[in-house]
Design an enzyme around this catalytic site. Structure first.
Site, mmCIF file in Angstrom:
data_model
loop_
_atom_site.group_PDB
_atom_site.id
_atom_site.type_symbol
_atom_site.label_atom_id
_atom_site.label_comp_id
_atom_site.label_asym_id
_atom_site.label_seq_id
_atom_site.Cartn_x
_atom_site.Cartn_y
_atom_site.Cartn_z
ATOM 1 N N ASP A 160 0.840 -1.198 0.000
ATOM 2 C CA ASP A 160 0.000 0.000 0.000
ATOM 3 C C ASP A 160 0.877 1.251 0.000
ATOM 4 O O ASP A 160 1.943 1.255 -0.610
ATOM 5 C CB ASP A 160 -0.919 -0.044 1.231
ATOM 6 C CG ASP A 160 -2.278 0.565 0.966
ATOM 7 O OD1 ASP A 160 -2.357 1.797 0.821
ATOM 8 O OD2 ASP A 160 -3.279 -0.176 0.905
ATOM 9 N N HIS A 203 -3.563 6.041 3.447
ATOM 10 C CA HIS A 203 -4.340 4.866 3.045
ATOM 11 C C HIS A 203 -3.805 3.578 3.660
ATOM 12 O O HIS A 203 -4.559 2.766 4.219
ATOM 13 C CB HIS A 203 -4.326 4.797 1.520
ATOM 14 C CG HIS A 203 -5.223 3.766 0.919
ATOM 15 N ND1 HIS A 203 -4.797 2.481 0.644
ATOM 16 C CD2 HIS A 203 -6.507 3.831 0.508
ATOM 17 C CE1 HIS A 203 -5.791 1.796 0.085
ATOM 18 N NE2 HIS A 203 -6.840 2.591 -0.010
ATOM 19 N N SER A 376 -11.253 -0.854 -0.619
ATOM 20 C CA SER A 376 -9.970 -0.830 0.085
ATOM 21 C C SER A 376 -10.125 -1.201 1.548
ATOM 22 O O SER A 376 -9.203 -1.724 2.161
ATOM 23 C CB SER A 376 -9.350 0.568 0.013
ATOM 24 O OG SER A 376 -8.653 0.769 -1.176
#
Length: 431
Positions: A160, A203, A376
């Site tokens: 990520d 994220h 996600s």
């Protein structure tokens, strides 16, 4: 693009030079790749240097265990060189290095949650929503699963934007980590174009918290697999974008560092033989691979999730309905998991996804916690369930763990055309 969401748009917004390629063999199919580089695999590596010299090119670095190489080319000549190399009998394939972006709906609709989360609320810590006419039990029964295992000893690779889980600036008197992820990261690597492995986007930290945030420590949140550890492979840069080659390298690194599960909350819209090879190599090595289905709201395939050896994950809401943004399709999406308003960790230092206009002090991302929505968020829930299943079935195989996750999922009426199985159930999986 290869299954990493909104490629051409992301390329313009996130600072990448986007190149439009005609994919060999299908003039109607186009993709957005990264300027100045392509991926090439030779049938005869001994002929590689000579073939490349014919086009004024030099040999490039290998991409993980795929056998492909990352070749630097003049910007604007990518498509031409791909077509020319593809015609050479010494070349197995040549393809663009696609733009990859994080698969989070929240990234783009940060201030418009009501458009994608109609009817959502959080009435208690169990995740059960009270609605007119009865109770909707839409959680994954993680607490019940913890009576059997919390995942001790299982490594989950989070490929990520990085994971904030330590003092990023040792001299800073204020910790720049998230305490719920303290000591969770056991190895790090940076395959992105970012200067450091720090999560300046946010994220990856949110995803890692969903997987493995510490439970019962009186602060923050609990991960679905609270005793798992994290392999932090930074494959997306500080704008949330990356490349196919970076993902493939990250997969190879995760396998070599003992990952039992790999989570990829990212994707691209176009398939890649290099990426598929990396996925297949990981599967052959005994790893369970989980990836987001994407946020296009259509049945369009998203890669790597759409590959056979990957568990593709769609998003549901707290009414056990498919999230409006979630991509779907029973032909390629395997399971679903909650992906709307998922509460998890964020960095305590400045980062791109910080919502500075949030008026609720309890939901201030700059303080390390807040909600986010997208496949996600659903993907790491499934990855964590797989990790719990590994932990409760020592000596098993990745194929059996995948069966445990998929075949014990809760069926949701009316969703048979959205995904093959159901919404995952951790308690069922660990039993």
């Amino acid at each position: 693009m290869k299954k990493i969401a909104i490629a051409s748009f992301a390329a313009l917004v996130m600072g990448f030079g986007a190149i439009t390629f005609a994919v060999p063999g299908n003039a109607a199919t186009r993709s957005s790749g990264i300027a100045g580089q392509i991926m090439v695999k030779f049938r005869d590596n001994g002929a590689a240097a000579g073939v490349l010299r014919q086009h004024g090119l030099s040999q490039g670095a290998g991409i993980g265990s795929t056998g492909a190489h990352l070749i630097k080319v003049p910007a604007g000549k990518e498509s031409q060189l791909i077509e020319a190399l593809s015609r050479n009998p010494a070349v197995e394939y040549a393809e663009p290095d696609e733009l990859v972006t994080a698969a989070t709906a929240d990234q783009y609709f940060d201030r418009q949650y009501a458009l994608h989360n109609v009817g959502q609320s959080f009435t208690n810590t169990s995740g059960t929503l009270t609605v007119a006419g009865g109770i909707v039990d839409a959680d994954v029964d993680a607490v019940e699963a913890w009576s059997i295992t919390k995942g001790s000893g299982i490594r989950v690779a989070v490929l990520d934007t990085g994971v904030a889980s330590g003092h990023d600036i040792p001299s800073d008197p204020v910790p720049s980590d998230n305490r719920d992820l303290e000591s969770k990261v056991v190895a790090r690597a940076n395959f992105s174009t970012a200067a450091t492995g720090k999560d300046n986007y946010g994220h990856g930290t949110h995803v890692a918290g969903i997987v493995a945030a510490t439970a019962d420590n009186t602060i923050g949140v609990a991960g679905v697999c609270p005793e798992c550890t994290i392999l932090d492979g930074k494959v997306l840069n500080d704008s949330g974008s990356g490349s196919t080659s970076a993902i493939a390298n990250g997969i190879n690194w995760a396998v070599n560092n003992g990952a039992k599960v790999i989570n990829m909350s990212l994707g691209q819209s176009f398939p890649s033989r290099t990426l598929e090879t990396a996925v297949n190599n990981a599967w052959k090595a005994g790893v369970v691979i989980v990836a987001a289905a994407g946020n296009g709201g259509t049945q369009a395939k998203f890669y790597p999730g759409a590959y056979r050896n990957v568990i593709a994950v769609a998003a549901t809401d707290n009414r056990d309905a498919k999230a409006s943004f979630s991509s779907y399709g029973a032909q390629w999406v395997d399971v679903a998991a909650p992906g709307v308003n998922v509460f998890s960790t964020f960095p305590n230092h400045p980062f791109v996804l910080d919502r500075t206009n949030d008026t609720n002090p309890l939901n201030d991302r700059s303080q390390g916690y807040d909600i986010a929505s997208g496949t996600s968020m659903a993907s790491p829930i499934v990855a964590a369930v797989a990790a719990l299943a590994w932990s409760s079935h020592p000596g098993t195989t990745n194929a059996l763990v995948r069966d445990a996750v998929e075949l014990t999922a809760d069926n949701i009426g009316g969703t048979d055309t959205y995904w093959e199985h159901g919404r995952v159930n951790a308690y069922n999986a660990v039993r």
